[in-house]
Scaffold this motif. Structure first.
Motif, PDB file in Angstrom:
ATOM      1  N   GLY A 155       0.815  -1.210   0.000  1.00 10.69           N
ATOM      2  CA  GLY A 155       0.000   0.000   0.000  1.00 10.69           C
ATOM      3  C   GLY A 155       0.848   1.259   0.000  1.00 10.69           C
ATOM      4  N   ALA A 156       1.933   1.264   0.772  1.00 14.58           N
ATOM      5  CA  ALA A 156       2.814   2.434   0.822  1.00 14.58           C
ATOM      6  C   ALA A 156       3.485   2.665  -0.532  1.00 14.58           C
ATOM      7  CB  ALA A 156       3.859   2.254   1.917  1.00 14.58           C
ATOM      8  N   GLY A 157       3.967   1.583  -1.160  1.00 21.29           N
ATOM      9  CA  GLY A 157       4.590   1.724  -2.468  1.00 21.29           C
ATOM     10  C   GLY A 157       3.618   2.204  -3.528  1.00 21.29           C
ATOM     11  N   ALA A 158       2.405   1.663  -3.495  1.00 20.38           N
ATOM     12  CA  ALA A 158       1.391   2.083  -4.469  1.00 20.38           C
ATOM     13  C   ALA A 158       1.007   3.540  -4.255  1.00 20.38           C
ATOM     14  CB  ALA A 158       0.160   1.188  -4.354  1.00 20.38           C
ATOM     15  N   GLU A 159       0.965   3.980  -3.010  1.00 23.28           N
ATOM     16  CA  GLU A 159       0.617   5.369  -2.723  1.00 23.28           C
ATOM     17  C   GLU A 159       1.689   6.315  -3.266  1.00 23.28           C
ATOM     18  OE1 GLU A 159       0.289   9.206  -1.059  1.00 23.28           O
ATOM     19  OE2 GLU A 159       1.977   7.846  -0.626  1.00 23.28           O
ATOM     20  N   TYR A 160       2.954   5.925  -3.148  1.00 15.13           N
ATOM     21  CA  TYR A 160       4.041   6.763  -3.655  1.00 15.13           C
ATOM     22  C   TYR A 160       3.910   6.970  -5.157  1.00 15.13           C
ATOM     23  CZ  TYR A 160       8.705   8.274  -5.004  1.00 15.13           C
ATOM     24  OH  TYR A 160       9.752   8.967  -5.555  1.00 15.13           O
ATOM     25  N   VAL A 161       3.562   5.901  -5.888  1.00 18.05           N
ATOM     26  CA  VAL A 161       3.405   6.016  -7.341  1.00 18.05           C
ATOM     27  C   VAL A 161       2.141   6.802  -7.681  1.00 18.05           C
ATOM     28  CG1 VAL A 161       3.111   4.730  -9.496  1.00 18.05           C
ATOM     29  CG2 VAL A 161       4.663   3.875  -7.737  1.00 18.05           C
ATOM     30  N   ALA A 162       1.041   6.527  -6.978  1.00 21.37           N
ATOM     31  CA  ALA A 162      -0.238   7.153  -7.307  1.00 21.37           C
ATOM     32  C   ALA A 162      -0.233   8.651  -7.069  1.00 21.37           C
ATOM     33  CB  ALA A 162      -1.361   6.501  -6.500  1.00 21.37           C
ATOM     34  N   ARG A 163       0.563   9.116  -6.095  1.00 19.28           N
ATOM     35  CA  ARG A 163       0.563  10.547  -5.777  1.00 19.28           C
ATOM     36  C   ARG A 163       1.280  11.390  -6.844  1.00 19.28           C
ATOM     37  NH1 ARG A 163       5.402  10.910  -1.399  1.00 19.28           N
ATOM     38  NH2 ARG A 163       4.200   9.335  -0.289  1.00 19.28           N
ATOM     39  N   GLN A 164       1.937  10.738  -7.791  1.00 17.82           N
ATOM     40  CA  GLN A 164       2.674  11.465  -8.816  1.00 17.82           C
ATOM     41  C   GLN A 164       1.749  12.153  -9.822  1.00 17.82           C
ATOM     42  OE1 GLN A 164       5.910  11.681  -8.194  1.00 17.82           O
ATOM     43  NE2 GLN A 164       5.521  10.266  -6.488  1.00 17.82           N
ATOM     44  N   GLY A 165       0.479  11.817  -9.815  1.00 17.86           N
ATOM     45  CA  GLY A 165      -0.459  12.435 -10.735  1.00 17.86           C
ATOM     46  C   GLY A 165      -1.313  11.389 -11.429  1.00 17.86           C
ATOM     47  N   ASP A 166      -2.018  11.820 -12.466  1.00 19.61           N
ATOM     48  CA  ASP A 166      -2.907  10.900 -13.164  1.00 19.61           C
ATOM     49  C   ASP A 166      -2.166   9.696 -13.724  1.00 19.61           C
ATOM     50  OD1 ASP A 166      -4.989  12.565 -12.588  1.00 19.61           O
ATOM     51  OD2 ASP A 166      -5.064  13.510 -14.567  1.00 19.61           O
ATOM     52  N   TRP A 167      -0.980   9.925 -14.287  1.00 21.84           N
ATOM     53  CA  TRP A 167      -0.242   8.796 -14.852  1.00 21.84           C
ATOM     54  C   TRP A 167       0.116   7.781 -13.772  1.00 21.84           C
ATOM     55  CZ3 TRP A 167       4.550   7.330 -13.214  1.00 21.84           C
ATOM     56  CH2 TRP A 167       5.310   8.252 -12.473  1.00 21.84           C
ATOM     57  N   GLY A 168       0.379   8.272 -12.546  1.00 26.78           N
ATOM     58  CA  GLY A 168       0.693   7.360 -11.452  1.00 26.78           C
ATOM     59  C   GLY A 168      -0.493   6.482 -11.087  1.00 26.78           C
ATOM     60  N   VAL A 169      -1.690   7.080 -11.091  1.00 28.65           N
ATOM     61  CA  VAL A 169      -2.907   6.313 -10.808  1.00 28.65           C
ATOM     62  C   VAL A 169      -3.108   5.230 -11.864  1.00 28.65           C
ATOM     63  CG1 VAL A 169      -5.421   6.439 -10.652  1.00 28.65           C
ATOM     64  CG2 VAL A 169      -4.008   8.203  -9.573  1.00 28.65           C
ATOM     65  N   TYR A 170      -2.883   5.593 -13.125  1.00 28.09           N
ATOM     66  CA  TYR A 170      -3.061   4.616 -14.203  1.00 28.09           C
ATOM     67  C   TYR A 170      -2.026   3.491 -14.115  1.00 28.09           C
ATOM     68  CZ  TYR A 170      -5.939   8.370 -16.125  1.00 28.09           C
ATOM     69  OH  TYR A 170      -6.887   9.342 -16.297  1.00 28.09           O
ATOM     70  N   VAL A 171      -0.808   3.837 -13.732  1.00 31.43           N
ATOM     71  CA  VAL A 171       0.235   2.804 -13.571  1.00 31.43           C
ATOM     72  C   VAL A 171      -0.147   1.827 -12.459  1.00 31.43           C
ATOM     73  CG1 VAL A 171       2.610   2.415 -12.808  1.00 31.43           C
ATOM     74  CG2 VAL A 171       2.122   4.161 -14.526  1.00 31.43           C
ATOM     75  N   VAL A 172      -0.633   2.367 -11.333  1.00 30.59           N
ATOM     76  CA  VAL A 172      -1.040   1.503 -10.214  1.00 30.59           C
ATOM     77  C   VAL A 172      -2.191   0.598 -10.632  1.00 30.59           C
ATOM     78  CG1 VAL A 172      -2.103   1.504  -7.923  1.00 30.59           C
ATOM     79  CG2 VAL A 172      -0.207   3.057  -8.423  1.00 30.59           C
ATOM     80  N   ALA A 173      -3.175   1.165 -11.346  1.00 35.66           N
ATOM     81  CA  ALA A 173      -4.315   0.359 -11.792  1.00 35.66           C
ATOM     82  C   ALA A 173      -3.868  -0.726 -12.772  1.00 35.66           C
ATOM     83  CB  ALA A 173      -5.363   1.261 -12.441  1.00 35.66           C
TER      84      ALA A 173
END
Length: 420
Positions: free
Chosen positions: A321-339
């Protein structure tokens, strides 16, 4: 319906995916013993459990309040945090399902949420007192309480039926086991479906779609109940096999005692708002039932692996969860990468599971003698004479009758010719 942004929609869908995995991951909690003792056919059992899970989702919202209002501070939580928490929980559910280990979906969700929150706003975002009193203490106490209650109930059950024919009473206990399994399913719906309600409500508050302190909307309750019911109907056959046959061999009397004890514990915790792990409770009940029957055993190698998974659940889901949050907070592209990462991981785990399929046709096919004997057991077996009538005893008697005792011979006599 509240105003839902694209990010919130992704979070809600991901939450419902978690709810679905929770359903098939925890089907074993309600129906494993019923299936293993033959009280119900596998498909009938999971269908009944699905309906009762759905009904239980509408009985209470106390656990949902614990998740949405108590575990973490609502202020400062962003939807990306909720998405990251769900990624950690889903992946842990799928990994433990793949290896057939009963672990807590509840703790996976809480671990993911705590890890993502700490990564986002720091330790101050987690309500430590709530974690200790409503998560950690119940996690330790619940399986012990359920195990002791189940052991005593098993002893009482066998004591009451000591003068009756076991075959005559088995049918009645199977009927009672069906009723108690239904009660566990209902209790599971009141506890586990609400966790997803709570996490969706928290996401809606974080995204500004709901006011802080709001209760779950009706559409959230309905969708969460349907998702967990669908997952339950598909059945987590790998975990059902472990829970029903891998921990101990259960008779109908034991199954009835285990499920009744577990249901009572779960319903009481739901009423108090404790976000309890039904996996911990039912596992404790099954082991207690195994110890409660004279001559009953618990396969401690399987139990040890299960305990290890329990201990790893919170930190493992928290780290993901912590790793995914770090990527997701980078912006829309981060959310798409996590998904995308979540989707790829789910597909990969499913493909690996197809190499050795476990379903309703072979769920009870398990080698119950697979656990190696311990040192003490082996030593006792080596010095204990075989019981009369056993294969070893018969073979020993045959040797005694077919091999004549040596006859003293005259030393001066010539040696006897060798046998051809």
């Amino acid at each position: 319906m509240e105003h839902i942004t694209l990010l919130l929609a992704i979070v809600v869908v991901t939450a419902l995916v978690f709810d679905f995995t929770n359903g098939f991951h925890d089907t074993a909690n309600a129906m494993a013993t019923t299936i293993s003792t033959g009280a119900l056919k596998p498909k009938t059992a999971v269908a009944m459990s699905a309906v009762l899970n759905l009904a239980g989702a509408f009985l209470s919202v106390e656990v949902a309040k614990t998740i949405s209002k108590g575990l973490v501070n609502e202020e400062g939580i962003q939807p990306e945090v909720i998405l990251a928490a769900l990624v950690g929980a889903i992946l842990w559910n799928l990994v433990t399902w793949l290896v057939g280990l009963p672990s807590s979906s509840s703790h996976a969700l809480m671990g993911g949420l705590i890890g993502a929150t700490v990564a986002s706003i720091g330790v101050s975002g987690v309500n430590g007192e709530v974690v200790v009193t409503k998560v950690l203490i119940p996690a330790v106490a619940a399986p012990i309480v359920a195990g002791i209650a189940s052991m005593l109930a098993t002893k009482l059950t066998y004591g009451i039926g000591a003068r009756t024919d076991e075959k005559d009473t088995a049918k009645g206990y199977r009927v009672g086991q069906i009723a108690s399994a239904g009660l566990v399913s209902l209790a599971h719906g009141t506890n586990d479906a609400q966790k997803t309600m709570g996490i969706i409500t928290l996401a809606l508050v974080a995204g500004g779609a709901l006011a802080p302190g709001s209760n779950p909307p009706v559409w959230v309750i309905v969708s969460a109940g349907l998702a967990i019911a669908l997952g339950t109907y598909l059945g987590g056959w790998r975990i059902i096999r472990t829970m029903g046959k891998g921990l101990t061999d259960l008779q109908p009397q034991q199954g009835f005692a285990a499920q009744t004890s577990a249901a009572t514990t779960i319903l009481a915790s739901s009423h108090l708002g404790f976000s309890l792990s039904t996996t911990h409770v039912v596992s404790g009940g099954v082991m207690g039932a195994g110890l409660g029957r004279k001559g009953g055993v618990v396969r401690w190698s399987t139990a040890t692996r299960m305990f290890a998974a329990w201990g790893l659940t919170l930190p493992a889901a928290g780290l993901v969860g912590a790793g995914a949050e770090y990527v997701a907070r980078q912006g829309d592209w981060g959310v798409y990468v996590v998904a995308a990462f979540l989707i790829a991981s789910c597909v990969g785990i499913w493909l690996v599971s197809r190499r050795q399929v476990v379903d309703h046709n072979n769920v009870n096919d398990v080698d119950t003698d697979a656990e190696a004997a311990g040192v003490v057991t082996t030593a006792i077996a080596a010095v204990t004479p075989p019981p009369a009538g056993s294969v070893a005893a018969v073979a020993d008697e045959d040797l005694k009758t077919t091999i004549p005792a040596p006859v003293p011979t005259d030393p001066a006599a010539p040696p006897a010719p060798a046998a051809v």
